[in-house]
Motif scaffolding. Structure first.
Motif, mmCIF file in Angstrom:
data_model
loop_
_atom_site.group_PDB
_atom_site.id
_atom_site.type_symbol
_atom_site.label_atom_id
_atom_site.label_comp_id
_atom_site.label_asym_id
_atom_site.label_seq_id
_atom_site.Cartn_x
_atom_site.Cartn_y
_atom_site.Cartn_z
ATOM 1 N N ARG A 287 0.832 -1.206 0.000
ATOM 2 C CA ARG A 287 0.000 0.000 0.000
ATOM 3 C C ARG A 287 0.865 1.254 0.000
ATOM 4 N NH1 ARG A 287 -5.315 -0.972 1.292
ATOM 5 N NH2 ARG A 287 -5.706 1.093 2.124
ATOM 6 N N SER A 288 2.051 1.155 0.553
ATOM 7 C CA SER A 288 2.915 2.332 0.648
ATOM 8 C C SER A 288 3.380 2.830 -0.722
ATOM 9 C CB SER A 288 4.120 2.034 1.534
ATOM 10 O OG SER A 288 4.956 1.073 0.918
ATOM 11 N N ASN A 289 3.313 1.997 -1.763
ATOM 12 C CA ASN A 289 3.741 2.441 -3.097
ATOM 13 C C ASN A 289 2.978 3.674 -3.563
ATOM 14 O OD1 ASN A 289 5.420 0.266 -3.118
ATOM 15 N ND2 ASN A 289 4.358 -0.842 -4.724
ATOM 16 N N LEU A 290 1.755 3.835 -3.078
ATOM 17 C CA LEU A 290 0.936 4.979 -3.482
ATOM 18 C C LEU A 290 0.814 6.028 -2.390
ATOM 19 C CD1 LEU A 290 -1.983 3.164 -5.363
ATOM 20 C CD2 LEU A 290 0.184 4.008 -6.271
ATOM 21 N N SER A 291 1.540 5.881 -1.313
ATOM 22 C CA SER A 291 1.401 6.814 -0.193
ATOM 23 C C SER A 291 2.106 8.137 -0.466
ATOM 24 C CB SER A 291 1.972 6.190 1.084
ATOM 25 O OG SER A 291 3.375 6.124 0.998
ATOM 26 N N ALA A 292 1.710 9.130 0.285
ATOM 27 C CA ALA A 292 2.303 10.462 0.145
ATOM 28 C C ALA A 292 3.779 10.447 0.531
ATOM 29 C CB ALA A 292 1.538 11.461 0.995
ATOM 30 N N THR A 293 4.148 9.678 1.528
ATOM 31 C CA THR A 293 5.540 9.677 1.964
ATOM 32 C C THR A 293 6.462 9.032 0.937
ATOM 33 O OG1 THR A 293 5.102 7.665 3.231
ATOM 34 C CG2 THR A 293 5.043 9.735 4.432
ATOM 35 N N VAL A 294 6.054 7.933 0.330
ATOM 36 C CA VAL A 294 6.878 7.273 -0.681
ATOM 37 C C VAL A 294 6.991 8.140 -1.935
ATOM 38 C CG1 VAL A 294 6.978 5.286 -2.242
ATOM 39 C CG2 VAL A 294 6.486 4.949 0.175
ATOM 40 N N ASN A 295 5.955 8.901 -2.234
ATOM 41 C CA ASN A 295 5.940 9.742 -3.430
ATOM 42 C C ASN A 295 6.342 11.189 -3.146
ATOM 43 O OD1 ASN A 295 4.961 7.966 -5.661
ATOM 44 N ND2 ASN A 295 3.372 7.582 -4.136
ATOM 45 N N ALA A 296 7.102 11.406 -2.098
ATOM 46 C CA ALA A 296 7.499 12.761 -1.711
ATOM 47 C C ALA A 296 8.274 13.476 -2.817
ATOM 48 C CB ALA A 296 8.332 12.722 -0.434
ATOM 49 N N ASP A 297 9.214 12.785 -3.456
ATOM 50 C CA ASP A 297 9.984 13.434 -4.524
ATOM 51 C C ASP A 297 9.098 13.811 -5.702
ATOM 52 O OD1 ASP A 297 12.309 13.324 -3.089
ATOM 53 O OD2 ASP A 297 13.180 11.644 -4.206
ATOM 54 N N GLU A 298 8.143 12.934 -6.035
ATOM 55 C CA GLU A 298 7.213 13.241 -7.123
ATOM 56 C C GLU A 298 6.385 14.479 -6.785
ATOM 57 O OE1 GLU A 298 7.940 10.211 -6.094
ATOM 58 O OE2 GLU A 298 8.626 9.239 -7.935
ATOM 59 N N ILE A 299 5.939 14.562 -5.541
ATOM 60 C CA ILE A 299 5.141 15.709 -5.097
ATOM 61 C C ILE A 299 5.968 16.990 -5.173
ATOM 62 C CG2 ILE A 299 3.997 16.745 -3.098
ATOM 63 C CD1 ILE A 299 3.208 13.866 -2.270
ATOM 64 N N LYS A 300 7.223 16.927 -4.735
ATOM 65 C CA LYS A 300 8.093 18.110 -4.787
ATOM 66 C C LYS A 300 8.264 18.601 -6.223
ATOM 67 C CE LYS A 300 10.899 16.797 -0.804
ATOM 68 N NZ LYS A 300 12.249 16.329 -0.410
ATOM 69 N N LYS A 301 8.491 17.661 -7.147
ATOM 70 C CA LYS A 301 8.665 18.059 -8.552
ATOM 71 C C LYS A 301 7.399 18.708 -9.091
ATOM 72 C CE LYS A 301 10.308 13.894 -9.513
ATOM 73 N NZ LYS A 301 10.754 12.721 -10.288
ATOM 74 N N LEU A 302 6.240 18.160 -8.738
ATOM 75 C CA LEU A 302 4.973 18.729 -9.209
ATOM 76 C C LEU A 302 4.724 20.101 -8.603
ATOM 77 C CD1 LEU A 302 2.705 15.540 -9.093
ATOM 78 C CD2 LEU A 302 3.706 16.620 -11.116
ATOM 79 N N ASP B 133 -7.643 -4.339 -2.881
ATOM 80 C CA ASP B 133 -7.892 -3.537 -1.676
ATOM 81 C C ASP B 133 -7.257 -2.155 -1.853
ATOM 82 O OD1 ASP B 133 -5.289 -4.572 -1.520
ATOM 83 O OD2 ASP B 133 -5.255 -4.347 0.655
ATOM 84 N N PRO B 134 -7.905 -1.298 -2.642
ATOM 85 C CA PRO B 134 -7.313 0.004 -2.952
ATOM 86 C C PRO B 134 -7.229 0.911 -1.733
ATOM 87 C CG PRO B 134 -9.576 -0.060 -3.679
ATOM 88 C CD PRO B 134 -9.243 -1.444 -3.194
ATOM 89 N N LEU B 135 -6.442 1.966 -1.877
ATOM 90 C CA LEU B 135 -6.359 2.980 -0.824
ATOM 91 C C LEU B 135 -7.736 3.598 -0.627
ATOM 92 C CD1 LEU B 135 -3.107 4.897 -1.810
ATOM 93 C CD2 LEU B 135 -3.366 3.095 -0.125
ATOM 94 N N ASP B 136 -8.055 3.913 0.606
ATOM 95 C CA ASP B 136 -9.340 4.560 0.873
ATOM 96 C C ASP B 136 -9.187 6.076 0.752
ATOM 97 O OD1 ASP B 136 -7.890 5.156 3.143
ATOM 98 O OD2 ASP B 136 -9.133 3.964 4.487
ATOM 99 N N ASP B 137 -10.319 6.760 0.851
ATOM 100 C CA ASP B 137 -10.318 8.220 0.715
ATOM 101 C C ASP B 137 -9.436 8.887 1.768
ATOM 102 O OD1 ASP B 137 -11.994 8.016 -1.437
ATOM 103 O OD2 ASP B 137 -13.823 8.408 -0.281
ATOM 104 N N GLN B 138 -9.372 8.294 2.938
ATOM 105 C CA GLN B 138 -8.565 8.859 4.023
ATOM 106 C C GLN B 138 -7.076 8.883 3.642
ATOM 107 O OE1 GLN B 138 -8.850 6.638 7.685
ATOM 108 N NE2 GLN B 138 -9.491 8.483 8.774
ATOM 109 N N ALA B 139 -6.607 7.810 3.000
ATOM 110 C CA ALA B 139 -5.201 7.753 2.580
ATOM 111 C C ALA B 139 -4.919 8.769 1.479
ATOM 112 C CB ALA B 139 -4.860 6.345 2.103
ATOM 113 N N ILE B 140 -5.874 8.977 0.594
ATOM 114 C CA ILE B 140 -5.699 9.960 -0.481
ATOM 115 C C ILE B 140 -5.704 11.376 0.098
ATOM 116 C CG2 ILE B 140 -6.686 10.859 -2.621
ATOM 117 C CD1 ILE B 140 -5.424 8.046 -2.839
#
Length: 173
Positions: A92-107, A124-131
């Motif tokens: 599940r962490s593959n789509l988390s905000a922390t794992v994608n921190a570099d992607e977020i910074k670039k955006l 078992d997709p991420l729920d709205d809370q994780a997004i």
């Protein structure tokens, strides 16, 4: 100039095809990682948006790294696109905000529209809370440097209805 909605809808068509056993046949595309899917995404975007409308691996500012630079996955008609994939059986962490921190910074450093595409191939997709956690990450979203808002487009299969859905949220900095 494309819109985030156009890009999100294009990726949803791509996502639907990858989930379709009649399309993927023996390739099992829903088990591929982001790195394995990137050439397919590049080809798909070229066909969808046209020659000269898609730029892959575009140099971008990336605060916090030694060089200060990184590469955006794509810029499509002036919209920055980063991709994150959770393959079947993936964490599940593959789509988390922390794992994608570099992607977020670039955006956030891109001057213009930007979208993070999350393709979730699990049952078992991420729920709205994780997004929503993409909006709550204060250490990334604050500071005295220029930041732009970005969007998160989550594509997944609803575990209850078994329908393929996607929704997009805007993260204002």
């Amino acid at each position: 100039m494309a819109t985030v909605r156009e890009i999100s809808e294009a990726f949803h068509v791509f996502y639907e095809a990858l989930r379709d056993p009649e399309f993927s046949k023996s390739l099992r595309l829903n088990e591929w990682t982001e790195r394995e899917l990137l050439p397919l995404v590049r080809t798909f975007l070229l066909g969808w948006f046209g020659q000269g409308q898609v730029a892959p691996e575009v140099m971008s500012a990336l605060p916090g790294k030694i060089t200060g630079y990184g590469r955006l996955d794509f810029v499509v008609r002036g919209v920055a696109v980063e991709l994150a994939v959770r393959c079947r059986g993936g964490s599940r962490s593959n789509l988390s905000a922390t794992v994608n921190a570099d992607e977020i910074k670039k955006l956030m450093k891109f001057d213009g529209l930007a979208v993070l595409i999350l393709l979730d191939f699990t049952n078992d997709p991420l729920d709205d809370q994780a997004i929503e956690k993409f909006r709550e990450w204060h250490s990334l979203l604050h500071g005295r440097h220029k930041k732009s808002p970005f969007n998160v487009s989550h594509h997944y299969r609803d575990p209850d209805t078994k329908l393929l859905v996607h929704h997009t949220i805007n993260v204002r900095v």
